[in-house]
Write a protein that holds these residues in place. Structure first.
Motif, short mmCIF file in Angstrom:
data_model
loop_
_atom_site.label_atom_id
_atom_site.label_comp_id
_atom_site.label_asym_id
_atom_site.label_seq_id
_atom_site.Cartn_x
_atom_site.Cartn_y
_atom_site.Cartn_z
N PHE A 126 0.91 -1.45 0.23
CA PHE A 126 0.14 -0.06 0.04
C PHE A 126 0.87 1.26 0.12
O PHE A 126 0.93 1.85 0.91
N ARG A 127 1.40 1.44 -1.08
CA ARG A 127 2.69 2.25 -0.98
C ARG A 127 1.90 3.75 -1.50
O ARG A 127 0.83 3.83 -1.91
N GLY A 128 2.39 4.92 -0.94
CA GLY A 128 1.94 6.25 -1.12
C GLY A 128 2.58 7.29 -0.36
O GLY A 128 3.56 6.83 0.41
N PRO A 129 2.45 8.47 -0.53
CA PRO A 129 3.15 9.32 -0.02
C PRO A 129 2.62 9.42 1.55
O PRO A 129 1.52 9.40 1.91
N ARG A 130 3.60 9.69 2.53
CA ARG A 130 3.39 9.66 3.91
C ARG A 130 3.69 10.75 4.55
O ARG A 130 3.29 10.78 5.88
N THR A 135 -5.14 15.50 -1.01
CA THR A 135 -6.40 15.87 -1.61
C THR A 135 -7.35 14.71 -2.00
O THR A 135 -6.72 13.55 -2.24
N PHE A 136 -8.50 14.99 -2.15
CA PHE A 136 -9.37 13.77 -2.31
C PHE A 136 -8.90 13.37 -3.61
O PHE A 136 -8.95 12.09 -3.88
N ALA A 137 -8.59 14.31 -4.54
CA ALA A 137 -8.47 13.86 -6.04
C ALA A 137 -7.00 12.96 -6.10
O ALA A 137 -6.98 12.00 -6.78
N GLU A 138 -6.08 13.44 -5.21
CA GLU A 138 -4.62 12.58 -4.97
C GLU A 138 -4.94 11.15 -4.54
O GLU A 138 -4.61 10.25 -4.86
N TYR A 139 -6.04 11.31 -3.57
CA TYR A 139 -6.49 9.86 -2.87
C TYR A 139 -7.16 9.08 -4.00
O TYR A 139 -6.71 7.80 -4.15
N GLU A 140 -8.00 9.56 -4.78
CA GLU A 140 -8.71 8.45 -5.83
C GLU A 140 -7.73 8.13 -6.84
O GLU A 140 -7.60 7.08 -7.24
N GLN A 141 -6.82 9.00 -7.28
CA GLN A 141 -5.70 8.69 -8.22
C GLN A 141 -4.83 7.43 -7.67
O GLN A 141 -4.53 6.62 -8.22
N LEU A 142 -4.42 7.56 -6.16
CA LEU A 142 -3.92 6.78 -5.65
C LEU A 142 -4.45 5.47 -5.55
O LEU A 142 -3.97 4.44 -6.00
N GLY A 196 -5.63 10.45 12.38
CA GLY A 196 -6.63 10.78 11.25
C GLY A 196 -7.88 10.38 11.48
O GLY A 196 -8.62 9.58 10.77
N GLY A 197 -8.54 10.40 12.61
CA GLY A 197 -9.57 9.93 13.19
C GLY A 197 -10.94 10.17 12.79
O GLY A 197 -11.82 9.44 12.58
N ARG A 198 -10.98 11.10 11.85
CA ARG A 198 -12.16 11.50 11.17
C ARG A 198 -12.42 10.82 9.92
O ARG A 198 -13.35 10.49 9.46
N GLY A 199 -11.28 9.74 9.60
CA GLY A 199 -11.33 9.04 8.39
C GLY A 199 -11.23 9.92 7.14
O GLY A 199 -10.98 11.21 7.35
N THR A 200 -11.93 9.28 5.94
CA THR A 200 -11.82 9.92 4.73
C THR A 200 -13.07 10.06 4.34
O THR A 200 -14.18 9.25 4.29
N GLY A 205 -15.90 14.39 -0.52
CA GLY A 205 -14.62 14.55 -0.78
C GLY A 205 -13.85 15.97 -0.45
O GLY A 205 -13.39 16.37 -0.81
N ARG A 206 -14.25 16.12 0.99
CA ARG A 206 -14.07 17.29 1.61
C ARG A 206 -12.67 17.13 2.37
O ARG A 206 -11.89 18.34 2.46
N TYR A 207 -12.24 15.79 2.89
CA TYR A 207 -10.79 15.69 3.43
C TYR A 207 -10.49 14.16 3.29
O TYR A 207 -11.52 13.35 3.09
N VAL A 208 -9.15 14.08 3.33
CA VAL A 208 -8.70 12.51 3.34
C VAL A 208 -8.10 12.49 4.75
O VAL A 208 -7.29 13.37 5.28
N SER A 209 -8.03 11.28 5.28
CA SER A 209 -7.24 11.00 6.40
C SER A 209 -5.81 10.93 6.28
O SER A 209 -5.35 10.63 5.22
#
Length: 557
Positions: A126-130, A135-142, A196-200, A205-209
């Motif tokens: 589950f690689r990705g930037p840490r 952003t939600f767009a970056e999350y979807e792309q990942l 990141g307790g609020r989750g995604t 698409g307002r925020y990403v954990s």
């Protein structure tokens, strides 16, 4: 020298032998060669790269493991302090941390941080930037960029490596306890909170954990929130994190020919773990943990799990794999699953066991009627006992295709006339072969609610004790997210595994002390019996009442 130096545990030196012992678990696990092979595969076709790292996989794992054995937070700052202040020259040479005593704390910190990244990179599905919140767009792309099949394959390898580490601790003390097990294992999942307790916010698409691979866990229902109405979900108790599934060794258990239960106490070490987003796929996660049992050559017998697995998981995700490994199910049911569950050629599956179809309806519905409040417990027990005369007799274990032979109950007399018009193959032929698919989801090793089933299912408390021990605030406190500040699903998994290893060693140390000190073993046994005998309202007792119970227990033991 300041008068504040050498007053806390963080300033005490770690003995060389303790470092050697910690490294022995890492070395004997076999995880390091597998990591090296993965890294070589990942780098295949690339250039030589830069200068090799100054901290090996072995060294960073040993340092973090030492922190876990002390119930410390596994922070890189504490790891840095351990290397700089607590390891002597012999220990530094043994871990190949050459000239680290000449480096500043900042330099050591960055070397350890790079080593941890290097350790995790080849086995991280589950690689990705840490270092940034997406952003939600970056999350979807990942998420869309991940190859699901490749992720699953690498996730299986990751679990294999991590479970090699866990098993090395369960197999400690010469492996004497592992060698004695008769193959009974309890499994269950527990929530491990993450940052990141609020989750995604996947709806708007307002925020990403900051931990996008974790998920929300609801206390009620199946924990996923899918069975909670939209109006109630907002107010339902929930948390955010990962699910750690443990497979623990239980006491040895055997039912004699006379029906008598025989038990031998064993240390309840964890032999396998699974890791996933909270309540995402409990069945698959349990299989990841249970795979460690046959993979390390352990015998397979009873598989003890609650409703989240045998009753709730999809058959193709859990039951098929558990059956193929040889686990014999001992579980309970939801109310809507009680009573008749399946039928095959005239045999009825009732509460997980096969019976003659002529069994009276009030016996078929005995457990459901009790749950619905229609009969009392005494009546239920009488009806469950009356079922035995209608119970089929298992003549064989499942063959390579999962087929089991079952024989018709004898001495039913006029209750089962094989010449009746509606008689099926089970009543006329007397012995039938039942395929794996028939009744697999609700199958039981023992007749449900029988004395044997109750004694076996009680063994499942061992995994609950393991969950509680790992999360106990005064010791490991695994549930506290502040003790695990690294980001990333795989990094969190590795840290959790090191804590499980530390607890296994404590359990085996306790088991050895009970072997060597008879008086201590008797004291532990007395306290255990006392807890079992104490009424639920014991907190309201006065001293005389409590003393009377303790005297009675002392006389009994």
């Amino acid at each position: 020298m300041s008068d504040l130096d050498y007053l806390g545990r963080h300033d005490t030196r770690l003995e060389f032998q303790r470092v050697v012992n910690a490294a022995r678990f890492i070395d004997q696990s076999g995880a390091l060669p597998k990591l090296a092979a993965l890294r070589a595969k990942m780098r295949a076709g690339r250039g030589a790269g830069g200068r090799p790292g100054s901290v090996t996989d072995r060294a960073i794992l040993v340092v973090l493991f030492l922190l876990a054995t002390e119930h410390e937070a596994m922070h890189l700052t504490l790891a840095t302090h351990t290397v700089r202040r607590r390891l002597d020259a012999a220990s530094l040479r043994y871990l190949e941390l050459h000239r680290f005593d000449e480096l500043s704390e900042v330099q050591v910190y960055h070397r350890l941080a790079r080593a941890l990244q290097t350790l995790i990179a080849p086995c991280d599905p589950f690689r990705g930037p840490r270092r940034k919140r997406l952003t939600f767009a970056e999350y979807e792309q990942l998420v869309n960029s991940r190859d699901i099949e490749a992720v699953e394959r690498l996730n299986d390898v990751l679990h294999e490596i991590v479970n090699d580490l866990v098993f090395s601790s369960a197999n400690a003390d010469g492996g004497q306890w592992i060698a004695q097990t008769d193959g009974n294992f309890a499994f269950d999942g527990t929530l491990i909170k993450a940052g990141g307790g609020r989750g995604t916010d996947k709806k708007f698409g307002r925020y990403v954990s900051s931990e996008p691979d974790a998920s929300i866990y609801f206390r009620d229902g199946d924990h996923s929130g899918t069975d909670i109405s939209a109006g109630k979900k907002k107010f339902a108790k929930h948390a955010f994190g990962f699910e750690l599934t443990l497979a623990t060794m239980t006491d040895n258990f055997r039912v004699g020919r006379d029906g008598e239960v025989h038990q031998q106490e064993m240390p309840h070490v964890v032999v396998g773990i699974g890791w996933d987003g909270a309540s995402r796929a409990p069945g698959r996660n349990a299989i990841r943990a249970l795979k460690s049992v046959p993979a390390h050559g352990l015998p397979v017998n009873l598989g003890l799990g609650d409703r989240a697995y045998y009753s709730g998981a999809k058959t193709e995700h859990f039951h098929v794999f558990a059956s193929a490994m040889g686990f014999k199910p001992v579980t309970e049911y939801r109310v809507d699953q009680l009573g008749k569950q399946d039928d095959y050629r005239g045999a009825l599956q009732v509460d997980g066991w096969w019976y003659c179809s002529t069994m009276p309806k009030n016996l078929i519905s005995a457990t459901k009627d009790y749950k619905d409040g229609l009969i009392d417990k005494k009546t239920r027990n009488k009806r469950v006992e009356a079922r035995r005369k209608y119970a089929a007799i298992r003549k064989s274990r499942p063959d390579s295709e999962g087929v089991t032979r079952w024989s018709h109950p004898v001495n039913l007399g006029h209750r089962c006339n094989p010449d009746r018009k509606d008689a099926d193959l089970f009543c006329t032929q007397k012995t039938i072969s039942i395929p794996l698919a028939a009744g697999l989801k609700h199958a039981q090793e023992f007749q449900f609610e029988s004395p044997e089933w109750k004694a076996a299912y009680n063994l499942r408390t061992t995994v609950e004790q393991a969950n509680g021990g790992l999360k106990r605030g005064s010791t490991h406190n695994l549930g506290e997210k502040e003790k695990r500040r690294l980001r990333g699903r795989t990094a969190q998994f590795v840290l959790a595994a090191l804590v499980v290893m530390a607890r296994n060693i404590e359990l085996l140390r306790l088991a050895r002390r009970k072997q060597e000190d008879v008086e201590f073993a008797k004291s532990v046994a007395r306290k255990k019996e006392l807890r079992k005998s104490m009424p639920y309202n014991s907190a309201r007792m006065n001293d005389d009442e409590r003393e009377e119970i303790e005297k009675a227990m002392a006389a009994r033991t």
